[in-house]
Design an enzyme around this catalytic site. Structure first.
Site, PDB file in Angstrom:
ATOM      1  N   ASP A  12       0.878  -1.172   0.000  1.00  0.00           N
ATOM      2  CA  ASP A  12       0.000   0.000   0.000  1.00  0.00           C
ATOM      3  C   ASP A  12       0.912   1.218   0.000  1.00  0.00           C
ATOM      4  O   ASP A  12       1.579   1.492   0.993  1.00  0.00           O
ATOM      5  CB  ASP A  12      -0.888  -0.046   1.258  1.00  0.00           C
ATOM      6  CG  ASP A  12      -1.764   1.187   1.399  1.00  0.00           C
ATOM      7  OD1 ASP A  12      -1.625   2.127   0.592  1.00  0.00           O
ATOM      8  OD2 ASP A  12      -2.590   1.200   2.336  1.00  0.00           O
ATOM      9  N   TYR A 227       1.495   0.551  14.810  1.00  0.00           N
ATOM     10  CA  TYR A 227       0.308   0.146  14.056  1.00  0.00           C
ATOM     11  C   TYR A 227       0.368   0.682  12.630  1.00  0.00           C
ATOM     12  O   TYR A 227       0.552   1.871  12.422  1.00  0.00           O
ATOM     13  CB  TYR A 227      -0.963   0.657  14.745  1.00  0.00           C
ATOM     14  CG  TYR A 227      -2.160   0.546  13.846  1.00  0.00           C
ATOM     15  CD1 TYR A 227      -2.737  -0.701  13.612  1.00  0.00           C
ATOM     16  CD2 TYR A 227      -2.691   1.657  13.201  1.00  0.00           C
ATOM     17  CE1 TYR A 227      -3.820  -0.820  12.755  1.00  0.00           C
ATOM     18  CE2 TYR A 227      -3.775   1.545  12.349  1.00  0.00           C
ATOM     19  CZ  TYR A 227      -4.334   0.308  12.133  1.00  0.00           C
ATOM     20  OH  TYR A 227      -5.390   0.181  11.277  1.00  0.00           O
ATOM     21  N   LYS A 230      -3.755  -3.917   8.927  1.00  0.00           N
ATOM     22  CA  LYS A 230      -3.552  -5.351   8.756  1.00  0.00           C
ATOM     23  C   LYS A 230      -2.701  -5.584   7.511  1.00  0.00           C
ATOM     24  O   LYS A 230      -2.452  -4.673   6.729  1.00  0.00           O
ATOM     25  CB  LYS A 230      -4.892  -6.070   8.663  1.00  0.00           C
ATOM     26  CG  LYS A 230      -5.590  -6.185  10.023  1.00  0.00           C
ATOM     27  CD  LYS A 230      -4.843  -7.145  10.962  1.00  0.00           C
ATOM     28  CE  LYS A 230      -5.556  -7.295  12.299  1.00  0.00           C
ATOM     29  NZ  LYS A 230      -4.669  -7.124  13.457  1.00  0.00           N
TER      30      LYS A 230
HETATM   31  C1  F6R Z   1      -7.473  -0.713   8.078  1.00  0.00           C
HETATM   32  C2  F6R Z   1      -7.351   0.594   7.445  1.00  0.00           C
HETATM   33  C3  F6R Z   1      -8.304   1.675   7.818  1.00  0.00           C
HETATM   34  C4  F6R Z   1      -7.625   2.701   8.735  1.00  0.00           C
HETATM   35  C5  F6R Z   1      -8.607   3.806   9.164  1.00  0.00           C
HETATM   36  C6  F6R Z   1      -7.906   4.867   9.997  1.00  0.00           C
HETATM   37  O1  F6R Z   1      -6.435  -1.569   7.686  1.00  0.00           O
HETATM   38  O2  F6R Z   1      -6.471   0.820   6.658  1.00  0.00           O
HETATM   39  O3  F6R Z   1      -9.475   1.178   8.375  1.00  0.00           O
HETATM   40  O4  F6R Z   1      -7.115   2.051   9.868  1.00  0.00           O
HETATM   41  O5  F6R Z   1      -9.142   4.443   8.023  1.00  0.00           O
HETATM   42  O6  F6R Z   1      -6.851   5.367   9.263  1.00  0.00           O
HETATM   43  P1  F6R Z   1      -5.919   6.560   9.755  1.00  0.00           P
HETATM   44  O7  F6R Z   1      -5.412   6.169  11.106  1.00  0.00           O
HETATM   45  O8  F6R Z   1      -4.842   6.608   8.688  1.00  0.00           O
HETATM   46  O9  F6R Z   1      -6.773   7.793   9.778  1.00  0.00           O
HETATM   47 MG    MG Z   2      -3.995   2.204   3.213  1.00  0.00          MG
HETATM   48 MG    MG Z   3      -4.766  -2.494   2.391  1.00  0.00          MG
END
Ligand code: F6R
Ligand code: MG
Ligand code: MG
Length: 364
Positions: A12, A227, A230
């Site tokens: 990603d 973090y 996943k």
């Molecule tokens: C799960 C994922 C999303 C982000 C969520 C918060 O793998 O990629 O659910 O965890 O959108 O994202 P941030 O912390 O970047 O705002």
């Molecule tokens: Mg992403």
């Molecule tokens: Mg992804």
């Protein structure tokens, strides 16, 4: 005859809006960079995406874990990161965890599944790609494909599959591995792979040693030390003529299975099989998606792809996944929709908890 290697390497490196899908400019750039290597480092290539993950499918004769192939993938991801940053895409460069390439892409952020084999007279290959799902998401499906005669009648009917398969299982926490033979040791196998947050099937072999399947097992949170979401794994499965038929490989995906991932990498959600045109995460940043592209190999050339889940035969499981999503979403922040506490260690929850530590006192 030289062996063919299939390398599926994914990362990603930015998406829009938020974590939902890869931008076409990244797909175009990656496809062009890989096509430039056709006839040089690569025999063939195909670029696609699943949700916010950019997926590089490459064939060559360099074998698995080859530094030049890994460097090529790394260069593609870094060049796509430049584009993602120029457009301020979300999470630009997210899975690029190192400043420079150091010989092997494993441990630097991207996920890798590779398989090397001598091509048979005809060799169908299925490439599975997931978004918003944990590494162990394939465990259930690989068990059904290679060990469950209720799914795979070939285990009963086809003398060339009748001996069963060997499963290589990795322990992601203690970094060790073990081999289980099926059918003799399926109870032992299930004792471990039923805990997919820790134990993942890395490879499946036929009893004569022929490789049948390979998955990505790189754990982003451990590599990054924080973090990152996943791992959204990929998987390569060979099929037919002494291996499960294409339809036996696809059949387990007709069951709506809950996997860890979804919103903030912190929730159980139904693993929904979709065509590539629907591989865009929307509802609650999901639900977790899986796509499958099918190819015939022809001396390393990728004949295809066929978009295997772009089929009304999978409409019913998609509907059931949506129903399951409604049911489990109603639990909001409660387990088991939210992951168990030990799995939440790998999310942003512990950071918030630190604030509350001083307010806890002994029970009088
Ligand atoms: C799960 C994922 C999303 C982000 C969520 C918060 O793998 O990629 O659910 O965890 O959108 O994202 P941030 O912390 O970047 O705002
Ligand atoms: Mg992403
Ligand atoms: Mg992804």
């Amino acid at each position: 005859m030289s062996k063919t290697t299939i390398s599926v390497i994914k990362a990603d490196v930015g998406s829009f809006p938020g974590h939902s899908r890869t931008h076409p400019k990244l797909l175009e750039k990656a496809a062009r960079l890989l096509k430039e290597q056709k006839g040089l480092l690569l025999i063939d290539s195909f670029v696609t995406h699943c949700g916010d993950d950019l997926e590089l499918i490459m064939t060559h004769t360099q074998g698995v874990d080859n530094g030049e192939i890994h460097k090529l993938a790394w260069d593609v991801f870094t060049e796509c990161t430049v584009i993602a940053k120029s457009m301020k895409l979300y999470g630009a460069g997210q899975d690029i965890l190192a400043d420079a390439f150091s010989g092997n892409i494993k441990g630097l952020g991207p996920g890798v599944a590779e398989i090397e084999f001598e091509e048979r007279g005809s060799d169908p290959v299925l490439i599975f790609m997931a978004d918003k799902a944990e590494l162990g998401a394939w465990n259930f499906f690989l068990y059904k494909i290679f060990a469950d005669p209720f799914n795979t009648p070939g285990l009963v009917i086809d003398p060339t599959m009748h001996q069963g398969f060997i499963f290589e299982v990795h322990d992601l926490c203690d970094k060790r591995r073990i081999m289980f033979t099926s059918p003799e040791e399926v109870y032992d196998l299930l004792a471990y792979i039923g805990a997919p947050s820790r134990y993942v099937i890395k490879h499946v072999f036929r009893r004569d040693g022929e490789i049948a399947a390979s998955t990505s097992t790189q754990r982003l949170n451990l590599m990054a030390g924080r973090y990152v979401g996943k791992d959204d794994p990929v998987m390569i499965v060979r099929s037919q003529s002494g291996l499960p038929a294409v339809g036996e490989v696809l059949e387990p995906f007709c069951t709506p299975v809950l996997v860890a991932g979804w919103m903030r990498g912190s929730h159980q959600g139904p693993f929904m099989p979709v065509g590539v045109c629907d591989a865009n995460c929307t509802r609650f940043d999901g639900p977790p998606r899986v796509t499958c592209l099918g190819f015939q190999l022809c001396n390393g050339e990728l004949i295809g792809p066929a978009d295997m889940f772009d089929d009304p035969a999978f409409d019913r499981v998609r509907n059931r996944c949506n129903e399951l999503a409604d049911i489990i979403r109603a639990q909001g922040p409660f387990e088991p929709h939210r992951l168990s506490l030990d799995e939440m260690e790998c999310t942003t929850l512990p950071a918030g908890e630190n604030e509350l530590k001083k307010r806890w006192g002994p029970i009088p």
